[in-house]
Design a protein around this motif. Sequence first.
Motif, short mmCIF file in Angstrom:
data_model
loop_
_atom_site.label_atom_id
_atom_site.label_comp_id
_atom_site.label_asym_id
_atom_site.label_seq_id
_atom_site.Cartn_x
_atom_site.Cartn_y
_atom_site.Cartn_z
N LEU B 167 0.82 -1.22 0.00
CA LEU B 167 0.00 0.00 0.00
C LEU B 167 0.85 1.27 0.00
N GLY B 168 2.15 1.12 0.27
CA GLY B 168 3.06 2.26 0.17
C GLY B 168 3.00 3.20 1.36
N PRO B 169 3.70 4.33 1.23
CA PRO B 169 3.82 5.26 2.37
C PRO B 169 2.53 6.01 2.69
N ASP B 170 1.61 6.08 1.74
CA ASP B 170 0.34 6.77 2.00
C ASP B 170 -0.80 5.82 1.66
N PRO B 171 -1.12 4.91 2.59
CA PRO B 171 -2.13 3.89 2.30
C PRO B 171 -3.50 4.47 1.93
N VAL B 172 -3.90 5.57 2.58
CA VAL B 172 -5.22 6.12 2.29
C VAL B 172 -5.28 6.59 0.84
N GLN B 173 -4.21 7.22 0.41
CA GLN B 173 -4.15 7.66 -0.99
C GLN B 173 -4.23 6.46 -1.92
N ALA B 174 -3.50 5.39 -1.57
CA ALA B 174 -3.53 4.18 -2.39
C ALA B 174 -4.93 3.59 -2.42
N LEU B 175 -5.61 3.62 -1.30
CA LEU B 175 -6.96 3.04 -1.24
C LEU B 175 -7.95 3.82 -2.10
N THR B 176 -7.77 5.13 -2.18
CA THR B 176 -8.70 5.92 -2.99
C THR B 176 -8.57 5.58 -4.47
N LYS B 177 -7.42 5.01 -4.83
CA LYS B 177 -7.22 4.65 -6.23
C LYS B 177 -7.58 3.18 -6.51
N LEU B 178 -7.94 2.47 -5.47
CA LEU B 178 -8.24 1.04 -5.61
C LEU B 178 -9.62 0.89 -6.25
N ARG B 179 -9.68 0.30 -7.41
CA ARG B 179 -10.97 0.20 -8.10
C ARG B 179 -11.80 -0.96 -7.60
N LYS B 180 -11.15 -2.06 -7.20
CA LYS B 180 -11.88 -3.18 -6.60
C LYS B 180 -11.06 -3.78 -5.49
N PRO B 181 -11.71 -4.50 -4.60
CA PRO B 181 -10.98 -5.10 -3.48
C PRO B 181 -9.91 -6.06 -3.97
N TRP B 182 -8.85 -6.18 -3.18
CA TRP B 182 -7.80 -7.15 -3.52
C TRP B 182 -8.38 -8.57 -3.55
N PRO B 183 -7.94 -9.36 -4.50
CA PRO B 183 -8.40 -10.76 -4.52
C PRO B 183 -7.55 -11.66 -3.60
N ASN B 184 -6.42 -11.13 -3.13
CA ASN B 184 -5.51 -11.95 -2.31
C ASN B 184 -6.21 -12.48 -1.08
N LYS B 185 -5.79 -13.66 -0.67
CA LYS B 185 -6.43 -14.26 0.52
C LYS B 185 -5.40 -14.40 1.63
N PRO B 186 -5.69 -13.88 2.79
CA PRO B 186 -4.77 -14.04 3.92
C PRO B 186 -4.74 -15.49 4.39
N PRO B 187 -3.70 -15.88 5.14
CA PRO B 187 -3.63 -17.25 5.67
C PRO B 187 -4.88 -17.62 6.44
N ARG B 188 -5.24 -18.93 6.38
CA ARG B 188 -6.48 -19.38 7.04
C ARG B 188 -6.23 -20.48 8.06
N THR B 189 -5.06 -21.09 8.03
CA THR B 189 -4.87 -22.27 8.89
C THR B 189 -3.77 -22.04 9.92
N GLY B 190 -3.73 -22.92 10.91
CA GLY B 190 -2.71 -22.82 11.94
C GLY B 190 -2.98 -21.66 12.89
#
Lengths: 296, 258
Positions: B167-190
């Motif tokens: 997301l870089g040094p200015d995450p809010v700025q990066a988020l305003t440019k995000l057109r759709k949610p990330w498809p990445n999936k965080p870990p689910r096990t363990g």
Amino acid sequence: MPSFLERVGALPTLGLGVSTEYGAGQQAGALDPAALRRDHPDFANFLEVGVEIVKGLDDDARAWAARGWANTYHFLDINLDEPEDFDDAWLDAVRRTVAVLDPAWLCGDAGLWHFGGRDRGQMLLLPPVLVAEAVTPMADGIARLREATGREVLPENPPGAVFLGDMHLLEFFSRVAEAGDTGLLLDCAHLAMYQRARGHAPLDGFDGLSWDRVVELHIAGGRELLADGLRWVEDDHGTAVLPDTWEIACAAIARASNLRAVVVECERNAIAEVVPLFERARELVAERFAGTGEFA
Amino acid sequence: MSARLDPRRIQRALVCMMFDPSYAALVRGDGSVTELTAGERAVLRGVDPRGLTTDDMRRARALHVILDEYPVSAALIGVEVVDRFFESAAFRACVFDRGSMALGFGRDYLVALADRLQGVGAIETAMASARRVERPRSPGLGCAPGVAPVCVPDGTLAWYQRARERLGPDPVQALTKLRKPWPNKPPRTGLEHLLIEAKRDGGLALGTASAGLVGLLIAAERPRPRAELVTVAIELGAAADEADELLDDLIADGLLSQ
């Protein structure tokens, strides 16, 4: 304890003053209170310091207080009608700030300064609900803050585009002041907003106010806006003061027998731009404050 | 005789109306609004709806705070979903119950999105909690201000740190440019046990800790009598004759406080 109308005699007459908030003076072109005092001593007899505890005091406010110059503490972060808002940490910090400033009194808008708890992103300012049930909680909070700080606490009528409740704002604050045995800060610009929002003339309801409790007045610029056909006034502290505000200020000065201070709120403007406001305010108060401060 | 009005409830409902046009419409309409009496609702029904929107940046400013504190969660669920928080029961609970907007977002609103967020929401909620060092707390022995334990799927901390870098040094700025949610999936096990601590410079330290320590601190998130925490410590593996001393050590280390 003597009543407020007995105590008010001990309050100093501060005369004409100017306001500031944390960091206001750091903005390009903003007013430097010390420079105003140097260039126009009779415009800056005292500084009204806007304080949000989480931000503290900026260098301008600390320097002013360090010189022993008169000031007042304007709170920006207490919902007076919420007993839970008077937590120990906040009160301790207020007392420390009072010790630094040594203000003539505390004052501030008696409204909703934050929704939810006092937390990041939750600051705002809404006027009180103008109903009888709101009087006692507000008065209790004023008395509590006065006892906690040892200073008089003057509630101010807040700005707003929406006012709820059927009581006239001046009657509401008169009742609050009597119930809390305190004085009042009448913001003439905020009152002008209220009167317009309710379709009243500028001086409507003046007979309902205990004028001998009015200790301080605010005069400030406001911007008329139109949104979806709704006319309202933004409290922008700019250089354009509404005629209604001047009319209210003039009438209030004539009635407020215990008036001690008048603030021209214009902290984000250059000195040259606001000199005409101070000159007009000085004309209004010259007779009242003759013999005090720089008017002497 | 008319019922007494509660001006605080009226004012809190007004705040919700200012943030949420659908709530304003509900108050004006005929549907049920259980948090208000009929008299209080009548006061609010007199409000000109145009007066509720004179500060058109009010919701945007509040959204900025949430995005700033929950940047990776926002990237995973999308800014629009974050913004709908202000129309949620979780937001109204914050307003009516004197809560923290940022904590209410993490603890109440993100719960329904746990399947998408996995441990990321929990990490950012714990960070929001640790930042609020001055938050009033109830009496008893509990986590020290600025200390937030959290248990998440294994590998979540590393995943989270990579996401923050992305997301870089200015995450809010990066988020305003995000057109759709990330498809990445965080870990689910363990399982991974984390401890988040507020630093004196205002920053936060994130690190792993033992399962026993984090479990004990999670039990102490709500302050409680010392004897109860002694029992928890023993259940988590401390020797019965050392549990008291362990609590003293944690107090001395600044992880627990009275």
